[in-house]
Scaffold this motif. Structure first.
Motif, short mmCIF file in Angstrom:
data_model
loop_
_atom_site.label_atom_id
_atom_site.label_comp_id
_atom_site.label_asym_id
_atom_site.label_seq_id
_atom_site.Cartn_x
_atom_site.Cartn_y
_atom_site.Cartn_z
N ILE A 3 0.94 -1.18 -0.03
CA ILE A 3 0.01 0.02 0.04
C ILE A 3 0.89 1.21 0.08
N TYR A 4 0.59 2.32 -0.89
CA TYR A 4 1.28 3.43 -0.69
C TYR A 4 0.22 4.66 -0.05
N ARG A 5 0.91 5.39 1.06
CA ARG A 5 0.35 6.38 1.59
C ARG A 5 1.24 7.55 1.83
N LYS A 6 0.40 8.54 1.75
CA LYS A 6 1.40 9.88 1.97
C LYS A 6 1.24 10.13 3.62
N LYS A 57 5.68 12.79 3.02
CA LYS A 57 6.26 12.01 2.01
C LYS A 57 5.41 10.85 1.75
N THR A 58 5.56 10.12 0.55
CA THR A 58 4.82 9.06 0.25
C THR A 58 5.76 7.63 0.62
N VAL A 59 5.12 6.79 1.47
CA VAL A 59 5.64 5.58 1.93
C VAL A 59 5.01 4.42 1.58
N THR A 60 5.76 3.21 1.51
CA THR A 60 5.21 1.99 0.86
C THR A 60 4.90 1.48 2.28
N LEU A 61 3.82 0.77 2.55
CA LEU A 61 3.37 -0.10 3.58
C LEU A 61 3.16 -1.45 3.25
#
Length: 83
Positions: A3-6, A57-61
């Motif tokens: 999942i990608y989230r800011k 920033k956008t992170v990968t979860l």
């Protein structure tokens, strides 16, 4: 599942808030990261370091579980694990 989230806001060293919910919550606890309490200088310094690293920033979860109404996830930024 990836999942990608800011990141909206860093709460402390191991917890942050996202703009969009994941599994019904916008709070994420970083798996394997433990921080000092915010009422200590060390806790505030750790939070500030995490802010510089991921806030806005956008992170990968990669979710691995749940804890206290938070998604527990492995978190990456620029392909590096957030620690």
């Amino acid at each position: 599942m990836t999942i990608y989230r800011k990141v909206k806001r860093v709460i402390d060293r191991d917890t942050f808030q996202t703009y969009r919910k994941i599994q019904g919550t916008d709070r994420v606890r970083i798996a394997g990261v433990y921080g000092a309490e915010l009422n200590t200088i060390r806790g505030r310094l750790q939070r500030d370091q995490m802010k510089r690293q991921i806030q806005g920033k956008t992170v990968t979860l990669q979710p691995v579980g749940r804890s206290y109404n938070r998604v527990v996830a492995k978190v990456r930024h620029n392909r590096k694990l957030v620690r």
